[in-house]
Design an enzyme around this catalytic site. Structure first.
Site, PDB file in Angstrom:
ATOM      1  N   VAL A 136     -18.785   2.808  -4.982  1.00  0.00           N
ATOM      2  CA  VAL A 136     -19.100   1.438  -4.576  1.00  0.00           C
ATOM      3  C   VAL A 136     -20.514   1.358  -4.027  1.00  0.00           C
ATOM      4  O   VAL A 136     -21.286   0.459  -4.385  1.00  0.00           O
ATOM      5  CB  VAL A 136     -18.086   0.933  -3.533  1.00  0.00           C
ATOM      6  CG1 VAL A 136     -18.506  -0.424  -2.984  1.00  0.00           C
ATOM      7  CG2 VAL A 136     -16.693   0.839  -4.147  1.00  0.00           C
ATOM      8  N   LYS A 148       0.859  -1.178   0.000  1.00  0.00           N
ATOM      9  CA  LYS A 148       0.000   0.000   0.000  1.00  0.00           C
ATOM     10  C   LYS A 148       0.894   1.227   0.000  1.00  0.00           C
ATOM     11  O   LYS A 148       2.059   1.177   0.426  1.00  0.00           O
ATOM     12  CB  LYS A 148      -0.901   0.017   1.238  1.00  0.00           C
ATOM     13  CG  LYS A 148      -2.190   0.817   1.046  1.00  0.00           C
ATOM     14  CD  LYS A 148      -3.196   0.058   0.198  1.00  0.00           C
ATOM     15  CE  LYS A 148      -4.539   0.761   0.182  1.00  0.00           C
ATOM     16  NZ  LYS A 148      -5.553  -0.003  -0.564  1.00  0.00           N
TER      17      LYS A 148
END
Length: 365
Positions: free
Chosen positions: A182, A78
Site C-alpha cells: 500500500v 474478521k
C-alpha cells in the site's frame, strides 16, 4: 465443530481448531444487518489467545463501519489464524480453515489480510465458496493494495481540500510510514500529484527497493518520521502508532493513512483534535481494498470498483463537513454516518430479521 465464544456486541464469534494441521483460528462476525460479513483473515503470531481475540473483535467491528461508510451491502467480520505463517502456513491448514469458513454457510466471506495473500485464498476456496480476494488466474481481482492505496489518496485529497482549500498535495511534504504494497502505491500517486515524500519502514530493504525506482524519495528512521516537519503523516504499516506519547510530538496537520487501528485507544481522536490535527478514520480511508474484494463476489469489474473507490473522496468530504457543522471529531462523524446507515437499513426489516441474524447457530465443519 467451531466453539462458540461469548460476546455481547458481536452476532457470532467462533474458535476454530484442527489438531492435524495445527490450525487455531478465531472468526468474528460483528454484524450482518447490511449483508453477509466480509473481512480478511490475518495470520499473525499473537502473544496469546486473548490478544488474538481482542484484535479480531476490534477489527470486525471496524469492518462493519467500513462497509457501511463505503455504501456496500455487506456486514463486518474478521478472522485471525494464530501463529507464524512462515512456520505454520501449509495447504492442509488453509484447507482446514476453508472448511470452517464454509461451515458458516455464507454468513462470513474471507479475503486477504496481514500474512495471507491471493494464492492462499485460492487454496481456501478449494474448501469454501465464500472466499474473495483471489488471484486473477482464478477469476479474482488479485492484489487489493492497488485500490486501497488509491482510496487513501482520494481521502488525502479530501483532507487537503478541507485544510488548504485545494484537493491537491502539490508542494506538500508527506511522510509515509510503511513501504509495503500500500505504501509503495500511495507514494506513486503522491509523486504524480507533485508531493515530496519522506518514507520509513522497519524493513530497510523495502525502503531501498522503493528508492531504487524513486530516488527523489527521502528515507527516514521509523522512530523519527512522526516528529518530522510534515504536512501529512500517512501510517501505512501496523496500527497503534498514535498514542498519548506520540501525538504531542506530531508535526503534521493531517493524519491520513492505510493502516488499520492507527489509534491506541478511542480517546486519541479527541486528543488529535485538541492538538489541531485533522485525522480521517482509517476504516473510511482504507476502504478501497474492501471495495475491490467486495466487487469480486459478483464478478470483478475493475472500472466499476475503481469508480466506487473514487467516491471515498466524497464520503470524506461529507464526514468533514458533518464534523465541522456539529463541532465533533471526524472519527465521531464517521461513526455516526455508519451507524445511521445501519439503523436505516435495519428498521424496515423489523425485529424478525434482526432476531434471525443474531440467533446462535450450531454449525459443523
Amino acid at each position: 465443530m467451531p466453539g462458540v465464544v461469548e460476546s455481547t456486541e458481536h452476532e457470532q464469534v467462533v474458535s476454530c481448531r484442527d489438531q492435524a494441521s495445527g490450525l487455531h483460528a478465531i472468526i468474528a462476525i460483528h454484524s450482518t444487518v447490511l449483508g453477509p460479513a466480509l473481512g480478511g483473515t490475518r495470520f499473525y503470531p499473537y502473544g496469546s489467545e486473548e490478544d488474538a481475540l481482542s484484535d479480531v473483535l476490534r477489527l470486525s467491528r471496524a469492518m462493519t463501519h467500513k462497509a457501511a461508510c463505503a455504501g456496500l451491502d455487506l456486514g463486518g467480520g474478521k478472522a485471525v489464524i494464530i501463529g507464524d505463517p512462515a512456520e505454520l502456513k501449509t495447504e492442509p491448514l488453509l484447507r482446514a480453515y476453508g472448511r470452517f469458513v464454509e461451515s458458516l454457510a455464507g454468513r462470513y466471506y474471507t479475503a486477504c489480510d496481514v500474512g495471507t495473500f491471493p494464492d492462499d485464498m485460492d487454496v481456501i476456496a478449494r474448501e469454501s465458496r465464500f472466499v474473495t480476494g483471489r488471484t486473477r488466474a482464478h477469476g479474482g481481482a488479485g492484489d487489493s493494495s492497488e485500490l486501497t492505496a488509491f482510496g487513501v489518496f482520494m481521502a488525502m485529497r479530501a483532507a487537503a481540500a478541507h485544510t488548504w482549500a485545494t484537493p491537491s498535495l502539490r508542494g506538500r511534504r508527506v511522510g509515509v510510514a510503511g513501504a509495503g504494497k500500500v505504501g509503495r502505491r500511495l507514494v506513486e500517486h503522491l509523486l504524480a500529484d507533485g508531493a515530496s515524500i519522506v518514507v520509513a519502514d522497519v524493513a530497510s530493504a523495502a525502503v531501498d527497493q522503493l528508492r531504487s525506482h524513486h530516488p527523489e524519495v527521502e528515507a527516514e528512521d521509523p522512530r523519527k518520521l512522526l516528529a518530522r516537519d510534515l504536512d501529512v503523516y500517512a501510517p501505512c504499516a501496523l496500527g497503534g502508532v498514535l498514542n498519548d506519547e506520540t501525538v504531542p510530538a506530531l508535526q503534521a496537520e493531517i493524519v491520513c493513512g492505510g493502516a488499520n487501528n492507527q489509534l491506541a485507544h478511542a480517546g486519541i481522536a479527541t486528543l488529535l483534535r485538541e492538538y489541531g490535527v485533522l485525522y480521517l478514520p482509517d476504516y473510511v480511508v482504507n476502504a478501497g481494498g474492501l471495495i475491490q474484494v467486495a466487487d469480486e463476489i459478483a464478478g470483478f469489474n475493475e472500472q466499476r470498483a475503481r469508480a466506487r473507490a473514487e467516491k471515498i473522496f466524497d464520503t470524506c468530504q461529507r464526514i468533514l463537513a458533518m464534523a465541522t457543522d456539529h463541532d465533533i471529531s471526524p472519527a465521531q462523524a464517521a461513526d455516526h454516518l455508519a451507524e445511521q446507515r445501519i439503523a436505516d437499513i435495519a428498521r424496515p426489516r423489523g425485529s424478525r430479521r434482526l432476531d434471525q441474524a443474531t440467533a446462535p447457530r450450531e454449525v459443523a465443519p
